[in-house]
Design a protein around this motif. Structure first.
Motif, mmCIF file in Angstrom:
data_model
loop_
_atom_site.group_PDB
_atom_site.id
_atom_site.type_symbol
_atom_site.label_atom_id
_atom_site.label_comp_id
_atom_site.label_asym_id
_atom_site.label_seq_id
_atom_site.Cartn_x
_atom_site.Cartn_y
_atom_site.Cartn_z
ATOM 1 N N VAL A 37 -6.235 -3.716 -6.471
ATOM 2 C CA VAL A 37 -6.162 -2.424 -5.790
ATOM 3 C C VAL A 37 -7.460 -1.653 -6.025
ATOM 4 O O VAL A 37 -7.957 -1.607 -7.155
ATOM 5 C CB VAL A 37 -4.984 -1.569 -6.321
ATOM 6 C CG1 VAL A 37 -4.906 -0.244 -5.558
ATOM 7 C CG2 VAL A 37 -3.681 -2.323 -6.222
ATOM 8 N N GLN A 86 -7.251 0.371 -0.863
ATOM 9 C CA GLN A 86 -7.421 -0.984 -0.351
ATOM 10 C C GLN A 86 -6.672 -1.957 -1.260
ATOM 11 O O GLN A 86 -6.696 -1.822 -2.481
ATOM 12 C CB GLN A 86 -8.902 -1.371 -0.321
ATOM 13 C CG GLN A 86 -9.752 -0.473 0.573
ATOM 14 C CD GLN A 86 -11.207 -0.889 0.555
ATOM 15 O OE1 GLN A 86 -11.560 -1.960 1.045
ATOM 16 N NE2 GLN A 86 -12.061 -0.053 -0.009
ATOM 17 N N VAL A 87 -6.008 -2.931 -0.638
ATOM 18 C CA VAL A 87 -5.225 -3.906 -1.378
ATOM 19 C C VAL A 87 -5.713 -5.304 -1.040
ATOM 20 O O VAL A 87 -5.846 -5.658 0.140
ATOM 21 C CB VAL A 87 -3.723 -3.768 -1.054
ATOM 22 C CG1 VAL A 87 -2.936 -4.863 -1.765
ATOM 23 C CG2 VAL A 87 -3.214 -2.396 -1.468
ATOM 24 N N LYS A 99 0.822 -1.212 0.000
ATOM 25 C CA LYS A 99 0.000 0.000 0.000
ATOM 26 C C LYS A 99 0.854 1.260 0.000
ATOM 27 O O LYS A 99 0.511 2.266 -0.646
ATOM 28 C CB LYS A 99 -0.948 -0.009 1.203
ATOM 29 C CG LYS A 99 -1.944 1.138 1.196
ATOM 30 C CD LYS A 99 -2.816 1.156 2.427
ATOM 31 C CE LYS A 99 -3.788 -0.002 2.463
ATOM 32 N NZ LYS A 99 -4.779 0.142 3.552
#
Length: 380
Positions: free
Chosen positions: A40, A34-35, A5
């Protein structure tokens, strides 16, 4: 591959939001990252509402992550627009509520000739009979028929002083306050106006009128889905819409478009329901017989298909036409099947309106900037 991130955030620091000097991380435009493995999701908020700016922002994010983090990353960019008032004020047309008016109901039809004005007039007098304070704005600029239906075609609104200003006092009959462009034109005079001129006349009837305290303001819209409709919805926060159709397929096709207009993302006016006018013909000498001249239950089936309430059906009866022509709406005929049909329609409309007010927030007048034009409503 598990993405980092921090590397994604650093990659986003290399690009700026269109029209802004700071990079999108420092400016606070990037709201969330957000990963999920090699996936992503980037949430970003920009102030430029144009489609070009949103697309450029999305492409810049995709390119930066693919170039500096991982070229095979699966990326989803959620672009939200939060345009400051100071930047959009010059290009934005936005209406306002009228003090004293509790509910504004638009009555529309995709097609002309389906009896929309007749339904509006009878809905208005039935609401008045029930004890409500009612106003009716005839927004059918090019074919105003409400003055004839209320037997006030020869009347002219008078000027009164209200709130320190000179305002129009609506003409009143049968307990309904009425304003129409028909009061300001001669019977044989055609209204040949372009959209902006028609919109200006409507705004004068809306905001330069002394409506007083109203439980309901009904707006009789013209047929179709055009400039007048947008002008009304930009000027007023419409509480809900009623769509009128006959049962035949030609009318239903246009009614479907009328519903789609109110449901469009930029408009979002709740549709209270669909009315089937001229549902069947019953001869006076054969009161138990029903002849479905224009088809059977077409509007009822369309309401079910579109998942909107069905408000009721009005028969094709000669007395309704005669009552409209002489300026005394048929709903005033106490104890007749016709008046009972309009009473049932009105009760259903009020019931849906009450439910709408309990379940949904107040409607705001829509905002349309000069960069947003008219467009076809796409089926999903």
């Amino acid at each position: 591959m598990k993405l980092n991130k921090q590397k994604i955030r650093k990659a986003l620091e290399s690009i700026t939001v269109p029209g802004e000097g700071e990079n999108m991380v420092a400016s606070g435009a990037v709201r969330n990252i957000q990963v999920f493995g090699d996936e992503v999701v980037v949430d970003i908020t920009i102030s430029n509402p144009s489609l070009q700016a949103r697309k450029k922002t999305e492409v810049s994010i995709l390119q930066a992550i693919h170039r500096e983090v991982y070229e095979k990353a699966k990326i989803k960019v959620n672009v939200a627009v939060d345009a400051p008032a100071r930047k959009t004020q010059a290009n934005t047309i936005r209406g306002k509520a009228i003090p004293g008016i509790k509910n504004i109901v638009a009555v529309a039809s995709g097609k002309g000739g389906v009896g929309k004005s007749t339904v509006t007039a009878n809905l208005a007098v039935t609401l008045a009979k029930m004890g409500f304070e009612v106003g009716l704005l005839d927004a059918d600029i090019y074919g105003p028929s409400i003055p004839i239906m209320f037997d006030v075609a020869g009347e002219k609104p008078l000027a009164v002083q209200a709130d320190g200003k000179s305002r129009m006092r609506p003409v009143e009959n049968y307990g309904v306050k009425v304003l129409s462009i028909g009061f300001f034109t001669e019977p044989d005079q055609a209204v040949i106006w372009r959209g902006p001129m028609a919109a200006k006349a409507l705004n004068q009837m809306i905001f330069d009128a002394h409506w007083g305290e109203l439980d309901f303001l009904l707006v009789d819209l013209p047929p179709g889905t055009g400039d007048i409709h947008l002008s009304i919805m930009q000027s007023l926060p419409i509480t809900g819409a009623v769509v009128v159709s006959t049962p035949q397929q030609i009318a239903l096709a246009d009614a479907r478009k009328g519903v789609a207009m109110f449901r469009q993302e930029a408009i979002q006016v709740p549709v209270l329901g669909l009315v089937e006018n001229m549902a069947y013909f019953t001869p006076e000498e054969l009161p138990d017989n029903k002849y479905y001249i224009f088809g059977q239950h077409g509007a009822r089936n369309l309401a079910e298909d579109l998942n909107i309430p069905f408000l009721g059906e009005i028969p094709l009866v000669q007395s309704i036409r005669e009552a409209s022509d002489i300026g005394r709406p048929a709903a005033l005929q106490e104890g007749t099947p016709t008046s009972k049909a309009f009473e049932e329609l009105t009760r259903e409309t009020v019931r849906e309106l009450v439910a709408r007010n309990e379940e949904l927030p107040p409607t705001e007048a829509i905002k349309i900037t000069t960069m947003a034009g008219c467009e076809a409503v796409k089926k999903k």
